[in-house]
Design a protein around this motif. Sequence first.
Motif, PDB file in Angstrom:
ATOM      1  N   ARG A   1       0.855  -1.185  -0.043  1.00 49.02           N
ATOM      2  CA  ARG A   1      -0.053   0.045  -0.112  1.00 49.02           C
ATOM      3  C   ARG A   1       0.973   1.228  -0.084  1.00 49.02           C
TER       4      ARG A   1
ATOM      5  N   PRO B   1      -1.260   5.384   1.936  1.00 46.27           N
ATOM      6  CA  PRO B   1      -2.285   5.253   2.851  1.00 46.27           C
ATOM      7  C   PRO B   1      -3.670   6.023   2.681  1.00 46.27           C
TER       8      PRO B   1
ATOM      9  N   GLY C   1      -6.286  -3.555  -4.269  1.00 44.94           N
ATOM     10  CA  GLY C   1      -5.259  -3.918  -3.103  1.00 44.94           C
ATOM     11  C   GLY C   1      -5.787  -4.735  -2.032  1.00 44.94           C
ATOM     12  N   GLU C   2      -7.171  -5.082  -1.993  1.00 43.53           N
ATOM     13  CA  GLU C   2      -7.806  -6.070  -1.142  1.00 43.53           C
ATOM     14  C   GLU C   2      -7.384  -7.441  -1.295  1.00 43.53           C
TER      15      GLU C   2
ATOM     16  N   TYR D   1      -7.507   1.028  -4.489  1.00 43.00           N
ATOM     17  CA  TYR D   1      -7.717   0.484  -3.098  1.00 43.00           C
ATOM     18  C   TYR D   1      -8.459  -0.851  -2.970  1.00 43.00           C
TER      19      TYR D   1
END
Length: 177
Positions: A36, A39, A92-93, A89
């Motif tokens: 990540r 942030p 990115g999970e 995002y």
Amino acid sequence: MPIEWHKVTEGAPAAAGAFSHQGGRPFATLRLWPHRSLPLAGFVGVMAFTGLMFLVPLAPMIGTPVFWGLLPFICLAMAALYLFFLRNYRDGELTEELTVWSDHIALIRHNPRTPNQTWEANPYWITLSLHADRGPVRNYLTLAGGGREVELGAFLSPEEREAVFDDLDRLLKRLPY
């Protein structure tokens, strides 16, 4: 590093064999996830900074017809930036979870937009390989067994894949069969 090990120090269960997997407590669990680089607080900062920078050329135009001509394009650019960040995002999970028992090994890849992918085999029969120069990336890490070969940690850096290989190789050699 986006790598997390959970190892049981008590040892593996005594019963082992090709078809003897009884469930129980795993010997070790490895969880991998992508980096990540920005942030959530950084995302808010980038959006605020971009909005302020769009206001610099727009502020002198307030009250003129040019303002109303530029405003939709600036709003569209901000909305696109916001949506692309949200997509990043969400992508990115992705996580990979490798669970090792003395008689069973399971890899589950949790994808953000598609169903989970699973792979299972007997750790005695698997082959762990680190292909330094062969493969789509440097230090291509694969597990072969159960009739399939799967990639592990595709989103990791070459150094991280090498560290995972070393740790996993040591763990597999210590398993009681």
